[in-house]
Motif scaffolding. Sequence first.
Motif, PDB file in Angstrom:
ATOM      1  N   LEU A   1       0.033   3.120  -6.171  1.00  0.00           N
ATOM      2  CA  LEU A   1       0.266   2.445  -4.896  1.00  0.00           C
ATOM      3  C   LEU A   1       0.685   1.006  -5.169  1.00  0.00           C
ATOM      4  O   LEU A   1       0.223   0.391  -6.136  1.00  0.00           O
ATOM      5  CB  LEU A   1      -1.006   2.402  -4.037  1.00  0.00           C
ATOM      6  CG  LEU A   1      -1.654   3.701  -3.569  1.00  0.00           C
ATOM      7  CD1 LEU A   1      -2.955   3.378  -2.846  1.00  0.00           C
ATOM      8  CD2 LEU A   1      -0.717   4.470  -2.654  1.00  0.00           C
ATOM      9  N   THR A   2       1.549   0.470  -4.300  1.00  0.00           N
ATOM     10  CA  THR A   2       1.785  -0.965  -4.371  1.00  0.00           C
ATOM     11  C   THR A   2       0.535  -1.679  -3.859  1.00  0.00           C
ATOM     12  O   THR A   2      -0.164  -1.166  -2.984  1.00  0.00           O
ATOM     13  CB  THR A   2       2.981  -1.384  -3.499  1.00  0.00           C
ATOM     14  OG1 THR A   2       2.729  -1.001  -2.149  1.00  0.00           O
ATOM     15  CG2 THR A   2       4.261  -0.733  -3.993  1.00  0.00           C
ATOM     16  N   ARG A   3       0.256  -2.839  -4.392  1.00  0.00           N
ATOM     17  CA  ARG A   3      -0.923  -3.593  -3.963  1.00  0.00           C
ATOM     18  C   ARG A   3      -0.701  -4.190  -2.580  1.00  0.00           C
ATOM     19  O   ARG A   3       0.415  -4.561  -2.222  1.00  0.00           O
ATOM     20  CB  ARG A   3      -1.229  -4.719  -4.946  1.00  0.00           C
ATOM     21  CG  ARG A   3      -1.810  -4.232  -6.265  1.00  0.00           C
ATOM     22  CD  ARG A   3      -2.246  -5.399  -7.102  1.00  0.00           C
ATOM     23  NE  ARG A   3      -3.303  -6.166  -6.436  1.00  0.00           N
ATOM     24  CZ  ARG A   3      -3.531  -7.458  -6.653  1.00  0.00           C
ATOM     25  NH1 ARG A   3      -2.787  -8.137  -7.495  1.00  0.00           N
ATOM     26  NH2 ARG A   3      -4.498  -8.079  -6.017  1.00  0.00           N
ATOM     27  N   HIS A   4      -1.778  -4.250  -1.820  1.00  0.00           N
ATOM     28  CA  HIS A   4      -1.752  -4.930  -0.532  1.00  0.00           C
ATOM     29  C   HIS A   4      -2.623  -6.170  -0.676  1.00  0.00           C
ATOM     30  O   HIS A   4      -3.848  -6.098  -0.607  1.00  0.00           O
ATOM     31  CB  HIS A   4      -2.289  -4.022   0.575  1.00  0.00           C
ATOM     32  CG  HIS A   4      -1.992  -4.524   1.958  1.00  0.00           C
ATOM     33  ND1 HIS A   4      -2.246  -5.820   2.352  1.00  0.00           N
ATOM     34  CD2 HIS A   4      -1.436  -3.918   3.038  1.00  0.00           C
ATOM     35  CE1 HIS A   4      -1.875  -5.984   3.604  1.00  0.00           C
ATOM     36  NE2 HIS A   4      -1.366  -4.848   4.040  1.00  0.00           N
TER      37      HIS A   4
ATOM     38  N   GLY B   1       0.792  -1.228   0.000  1.00  0.00           N
ATOM     39  CA  GLY B   1       0.000   0.000   0.000  1.00  0.00           C
ATOM     40  C   GLY B   1       0.820   1.272   0.000  1.00  0.00           C
ATOM     41  O   GLY B   1       0.277   2.359   0.221  1.00  0.00           O
ATOM     42  N   GLU B   2       2.109   1.159  -0.292  1.00  0.00           N
ATOM     43  CA  GLU B   2       2.969   2.353  -0.293  1.00  0.00           C
ATOM     44  C   GLU B   2       2.724   3.198  -1.545  1.00  0.00           C
ATOM     45  O   GLU B   2       2.641   2.679  -2.650  1.00  0.00           O
ATOM     46  CB  GLU B   2       4.439   1.938  -0.244  1.00  0.00           C
ATOM     47  CG  GLU B   2       5.419   3.100  -0.274  1.00  0.00           C
ATOM     48  CD  GLU B   2       6.867   2.653  -0.167  1.00  0.00           C
ATOM     49  OE1 GLU B   2       7.753   3.474  -0.458  1.00  0.00           O
ATOM     50  OE2 GLU B   2       7.101   1.475   0.195  1.00  0.00           O
ATOM     51  N   ARG B   3       2.628   4.494  -1.349  1.00  0.00           N
ATOM     52  CA  ARG B   3       2.470   5.386  -2.504  1.00  0.00           C
ATOM     53  C   ARG B   3       3.816   5.538  -3.199  1.00  0.00           C
ATOM     54  O   ARG B   3       4.839   5.811  -2.566  1.00  0.00           O
ATOM     55  CB  ARG B   3       1.942   6.751  -2.062  1.00  0.00           C
ATOM     56  CG  ARG B   3       1.712   7.687  -3.256  1.00  0.00           C
ATOM     57  CD  ARG B   3       0.861   8.873  -2.890  1.00  0.00           C
ATOM     58  NE  ARG B   3       0.656   9.755  -4.035  1.00  0.00           N
ATOM     59  CZ  ARG B   3      -0.204  10.755  -4.064  1.00  0.00           C
ATOM     60  NH1 ARG B   3      -0.955  11.004  -2.988  1.00  0.00           N
ATOM     61  NH2 ARG B   3      -0.347  11.501  -5.139  1.00  0.00           N
TER      62      ARG B   3
ATOM     63  N   ILE C   1       1.089  -3.078  -9.090  1.00  0.00           N
ATOM     64  CA  ILE C   1       0.854  -1.681  -8.742  1.00  0.00           C
ATOM     65  C   ILE C   1      -0.593  -1.343  -9.077  1.00  0.00           C
ATOM     66  O   ILE C   1      -1.154  -1.870 -10.035  1.00  0.00           O
ATOM     67  CB  ILE C   1       1.795  -0.751  -9.555  1.00  0.00           C
ATOM     68  CG1 ILE C   1       3.272  -1.077  -9.256  1.00  0.00           C
ATOM     69  CG2 ILE C   1       1.513   0.710  -9.271  1.00  0.00           C
ATOM     70  CD1 ILE C   1       3.741  -0.654  -7.891  1.00  0.00           C
ATOM     71  N   GLU C   2      -1.185  -0.457  -8.292  1.00  0.00           N
ATOM     72  CA  GLU C   2      -2.525   0.041  -8.577  1.00  0.00           C
ATOM     73  C   GLU C   2      -2.445   1.528  -8.927  1.00  0.00           C
ATOM     74  O   GLU C   2      -1.718   2.272  -8.268  1.00  0.00           O
ATOM     75  CB  GLU C   2      -3.432  -0.125  -7.356  1.00  0.00           C
ATOM     76  CG  GLU C   2      -3.736  -1.565  -7.013  1.00  0.00           C
ATOM     77  CD  GLU C   2      -4.628  -1.693  -5.790  1.00  0.00           C
ATOM     78  OE1 GLU C   2      -5.596  -2.453  -5.857  1.00  0.00           O
ATOM     79  OE2 GLU C   2      -4.356  -1.009  -4.778  1.00  0.00           O
TER      80      GLU C   2
END
Length: 243
Positions: free
Chosen positions: A74-77, A33-35, A65-66
């Motif tokens: 954001l990286t996906r969580h 979830g990191e931007r 990535i989203e």
Amino acid sequence: MTAENTSIVRSSLTRQVYRSLRDKLMSGRFQPGERIKIRELAAQLGVSETPVREALLLLTNDGAIEMKTGYYFLTRHLSLAEYMEIRRLRLILEPIAAIEALPHVDANFIAELRRIHTQLIRAEEEKDYPQALQSNFDFHFSLYRRSGMPQLTEILERLWIQAGPLLTYLYPYGHPTYKGDHQHTKVIDALEAQDAAALRTAVEQDLIEGGDKFIAYLQTIDEQAPQPVKKSSTKSIRRSPAA
């Protein structure tokens, strides 16, 4: 430089940035979830923002990535269920890649794997967790890329880039533990003996036995995550205007 040549150069630069970001994702350099800040990444990599943005769009297609409204990334969580699906695929494919590498293994390669594993253990002892994650990635993909099967390796990379951010939870929360010898040493022993069956078991158990605490931690996170509100299956009733 012609427009065509400029396009070729930019495409090449985008692929280089893409490969760099893939490796960072697979080795747990981003949090879930990191931007992703394009300007900062461009500065770190010494490129303009355009190839970074284009590389992130490629990673969006990879499922790593989203892209959110407002054109930020954001990286996906992954949820626990998503991770477990990836794990099931890894349990099938990683032993195949390891076994296919057997004919291409020599004494120098085995010595290099020993060096990487020693580096991993030292990093764990010193609590240098970014290095531990990097060494673990290097150990596995040094072996899988030795398979001579680029399509299989590509599939494994795509699985790892999706799950990679979750690996930041591995240390210290899901620190791998083993009842006996570390499964990496069993992988190396099987490679030396050219024992395909033992190699398959070691690769599988590295993920199963070594991942027990990690999955337990992911379960606690999943249980704490807010559940989506279920929509009513009944149609809304249109009220008559008040008399």
